[in-house]
Write a protein that holds these residues in place. Sequence first.
Motif, PDB file in Angstrom:
ATOM      1  N   LYS A 312       2.400  -4.247  -8.875  1.00 51.25           N
ATOM      2  CA  LYS A 312       2.177  -2.815  -9.047  1.00 51.25           C
ATOM      3  C   LYS A 312       3.496  -2.079  -8.868  1.00 51.25           C
ATOM      4  CE  LYS A 312      -0.695   0.638  -9.666  1.00 51.25           C
ATOM      5  NZ  LYS A 312      -1.405   0.791 -10.962  1.00 51.25           N
ATOM      6  N   ALA A 313       4.003  -1.501  -9.949  1.00 49.36           N
ATOM      7  CA  ALA A 313       5.260  -0.753  -9.898  1.00 49.36           C
ATOM      8  C   ALA A 313       4.960   0.744  -9.842  1.00 49.36           C
ATOM      9  CB  ALA A 313       6.113  -1.060 -11.124  1.00 49.36           C
ATOM     10  N   GLU A 314       5.642   1.448  -8.946  1.00 45.53           N
ATOM     11  CA  GLU A 314       5.494   2.888  -8.795  1.00 45.53           C
ATOM     12  C   GLU A 314       6.859   3.553  -8.839  1.00 45.53           C
ATOM     13  OE1 GLU A 314       2.707   4.586  -8.696  1.00 45.53           O
ATOM     14  OE2 GLU A 314       1.383   2.847  -8.684  1.00 45.53           O
ATOM     15  N   THR A 315       6.882   4.825  -9.159  1.00 46.87           N
ATOM     16  CA  THR A 315       8.142   5.563  -9.255  1.00 46.87           C
ATOM     17  C   THR A 315       8.288   6.637  -8.181  1.00 46.87           C
ATOM     18  OG1 THR A 315       7.145   7.124 -10.827  1.00 46.87           O
ATOM     19  CG2 THR A 315       8.295   5.216 -11.748  1.00 46.87           C
ATOM     20  N   SER A 316       7.290   6.786  -7.317  1.00 45.14           N
ATOM     21  CA  SER A 316       7.327   7.861  -6.333  1.00 45.14           C
ATOM     22  C   SER A 316       8.362   7.610  -5.241  1.00 45.14           C
ATOM     23  CB  SER A 316       5.945   8.029  -5.689  1.00 45.14           C
ATOM     24  OG  SER A 316       5.612   6.882  -4.926  1.00 45.14           O
ATOM     25  N   GLY A 317       8.638   6.331  -4.944  1.00 46.17           N
ATOM     26  CA  GLY A 317       9.532   6.013  -3.843  1.00 46.17           C
ATOM     27  C   GLY A 317       8.879   6.154  -2.483  1.00 46.17           C
ATOM     28  N   ASP A 318       7.609   6.539  -2.460  1.00 41.13           N
ATOM     29  CA  ASP A 318       6.875   6.737  -1.211  1.00 41.13           C
ATOM     30  C   ASP A 318       6.095   5.462  -0.876  1.00 41.13           C
ATOM     31  OD1 ASP A 318       5.702   8.482   0.938  1.00 41.13           O
ATOM     32  OD2 ASP A 318       3.882   7.977  -0.168  1.00 41.13           O
ATOM     33  N   GLU A 319       6.413   4.864   0.272  1.00 39.15           N
ATOM     34  CA  GLU A 319       5.800   3.604   0.638  1.00 39.15           C
ATOM     35  C   GLU A 319       4.299   3.733   0.845  1.00 39.15           C
ATOM     36  OE1 GLU A 319       6.228   0.929   4.503  1.00 39.15           O
ATOM     37  OE2 GLU A 319       7.995   0.730   3.203  1.00 39.15           O
ATOM     38  N   VAL A 338      -1.244  -8.352  -3.792  1.00 39.42           N
ATOM     39  CA  VAL A 338      -0.508  -7.521  -4.746  1.00 39.42           C
ATOM     40  C   VAL A 338       0.926  -7.368  -4.263  1.00 39.42           C
ATOM     41  CG1 VAL A 338      -0.286  -5.225  -5.785  1.00 39.42           C
ATOM     42  CG2 VAL A 338      -2.551  -6.262  -5.501  1.00 39.42           C
ATOM     43  N   VAL A 339       1.864  -7.491  -5.194  1.00 35.46           N
ATOM     44  CA  VAL A 339       3.272  -7.227  -4.907  1.00 35.46           C
ATOM     45  C   VAL A 339       3.579  -5.823  -5.414  1.00 35.46           C
ATOM     46  CG1 VAL A 339       5.642  -8.012  -5.227  1.00 35.46           C
ATOM     47  CG2 VAL A 339       3.776  -9.681  -5.202  1.00 35.46           C
ATOM     48  N   ALA A 340       3.815  -4.892  -4.484  1.00 31.50           N
ATOM     49  CA  ALA A 340       4.073  -3.496  -4.844  1.00 31.50           C
ATOM     50  C   ALA A 340       5.562  -3.217  -4.714  1.00 31.50           C
ATOM     51  CB  ALA A 340       3.280  -2.562  -3.932  1.00 31.50           C
ATOM     52  N   ASN A 341       6.135  -2.624  -5.749  1.00 25.96           N
ATOM     53  CA  ASN A 341       7.567  -2.335  -5.700  1.00 25.96           C
ATOM     54  C   ASN A 341       7.876  -1.021  -6.389  1.00 25.96           C
ATOM     55  OD1 ASN A 341       7.126  -4.381  -8.149  1.00 25.96           O
ATOM     56  ND2 ASN A 341       8.806  -3.018  -8.707  1.00 25.96           N
ATOM     57  N   ASP A 342       9.016  -0.467  -6.060  1.00 25.42           N
ATOM     58  CA  ASP A 342       9.519   0.729  -6.728  1.00 25.42           C
ATOM     59  C   ASP A 342      10.114   0.309  -8.072  1.00 25.42           C
ATOM     60  OD1 ASP A 342      11.677   2.866  -7.398  1.00 25.42           O
ATOM     61  OD2 ASP A 342      10.468   3.790  -5.816  1.00 25.42           O
ATOM     62  N   ALA A 343       9.818   1.066  -9.113  1.00 22.47           N
ATOM     63  CA  ALA A 343      10.259   0.703 -10.460  1.00 22.47           C
ATOM     64  C   ALA A 343      11.782   0.703 -10.610  1.00 22.47           C
ATOM     65  CB  ALA A 343       9.640   1.653 -11.485  1.00 22.47           C
ATOM     66  N   SER A 344      12.494   1.255  -9.643  1.00 22.68           N
ATOM     67  CA  SER A 344      13.952   1.301  -9.732  1.00 22.68           C
ATOM     68  C   SER A 344      14.585  -0.088  -9.690  1.00 22.68           C
ATOM     69  CB  SER A 344      14.526   2.159  -8.601  1.00 22.68           C
ATOM     70  OG  SER A 344      14.247   1.569  -7.339  1.00 22.68           O
ATOM     71  N   VAL A 345      13.844  -1.109  -9.246  1.00 18.85           N
ATOM     72  CA  VAL A 345      14.409  -2.460  -9.163  1.00 18.85           C
ATOM     73  C   VAL A 345      14.367  -3.185 -10.503  1.00 18.85           C
ATOM     74  CG1 VAL A 345      13.759  -2.641  -6.732  1.00 18.85           C
ATOM     75  CG2 VAL A 345      12.244  -3.608  -8.484  1.00 18.85           C
ATOM     76  N   MET A 346      13.748  -2.586 -11.519  1.00  9.65           N
ATOM     77  CA  MET A 346      13.697  -3.239 -12.828  1.00  9.65           C
ATOM     78  C   MET A 346      15.105  -3.537 -13.329  1.00  9.65           C
ATOM     79  SD  MET A 346      10.674  -1.488 -15.107  1.00  9.65           S
ATOM     80  CE  MET A 346       8.957  -1.930 -14.854  1.00  9.65           C
ATOM     81  N   GLY A 347      15.325  -4.783 -13.751  1.00  7.66           N
ATOM     82  CA  GLY A 347      16.623  -5.186 -14.281  1.00  7.66           C
ATOM     83  C   GLY A 347      17.601  -5.654 -13.236  1.00  7.66           C
ATOM     84  N   SER A 348      17.278  -5.497 -11.951  1.00  6.42           N
ATOM     85  CA  SER A 348      18.178  -5.894 -10.876  1.00  6.42           C
ATOM     86  C   SER A 348      17.869  -7.311 -10.407  1.00  6.42           C
ATOM     87  CB  SER A 348      18.044  -4.918  -9.702  1.00  6.42           C
ATOM     88  OG  SER A 348      18.775  -5.371  -8.578  1.00  6.42           O
TER      89      SER A 348
END
Length: 390
Positions: A312-319, A338-348
Amino acid sequence: MLEGVNVALGVTGSIAAVKTVELAHELRRRGADVRGVMTDSARGIVHPWAIEFATDDDVVTEITGSVEHVDLCGYDGWADVFLVAPATANTVGKIAGAVDDTPVTTCATTALGADTPVVIAPAMHEPMYDHPGVLEAIDTVSSWGVEFVDPRIEEGKAKIAREEAIVCDVARAASDRPLEGNHVVVTSGATSESIDPVRVLTNRSSGRMGRAVARACYVRGADVTLVHDGDEVPYANVRAVESAAEMLAATRDACADADALVSAAAIGDYTVEASAEKIRSGQDLTLELEPTPKLIDEIRDERPAVPIVGFKAETSGDERSMLERARETLERADLAFVVANDASVMGSDRTRTLLVHENDAARYEGTKAGLGDEIADSIAAILTDDMPRN
């Protein structure tokens, strides 16, 4: 991947021996300690000093009264894995016949007798690889539990496998294989929806995370199917797809006999009816978007008992928000976790995630390869706890 693993690297007289220095470096980059063993023929192609430099250790070029073969590969020997790379037709035949007239074949016989895992990466001209005697020798040695890393057939040559393939098989040989006998399906990367013959709707997912999970499951002994819009990989059977519909169809087919599914792909939430012709630029355009089916929901309906890991990718940055959304998905599709992460890690290469289970959640921050290991270990624990299953 190879942290704490000792690899004895046998080098024989194929021209592919010139690649052994970089292979030794790669094994060490992945965490292994490496010691070299060379035949006389190999020494005519690459100097022992080069292998010594690459391994940062002395190289065995002859068997002496110090019984180097026993020290390396015998009972309680130094090596966790004996890797022969490259292996010539001559060496494979000698190993099959227990002929011990080089340091490499002597170490191989010792390793096989001591149940030290052996991995062989052949390299020779293609007609030699196709010789009935060579094929029979490979079959014989394989029946003893030796892992062969298939060569690349190119330009009339059976070229040594790529470093990634060899490293993965060495890691698999060194593993206790908690996932052996299990089929794990992994979806990875982005999907693309055609707007016209040249344009698509897609997202920024690189597929690194899904590939890391697939690789980690393979190392732990699983048979892995990787569903993605990408190239072949040495650690999985690849089902190549592009659109969300193709990914769902391929995953549904692969999951017919799967023991677990890891849905790491960033599947497009919307599709569009594609134009048969290229849409001319410079005009106002409205696209009518239609929602795509949720893959985990579809698979859950068809396989109610199979463990599914969702992302589950989110963009809010709020844990807190990430945790709430992850729990909603967990409960809706009855997921294993579920593995929840901030979408900012895409490509890293690195990631920050929450691993959300029914009654708890744990933070992870580090490489995607490391997270792949964590997920694969969790799947192994789940499958062990859930036996038997449908």
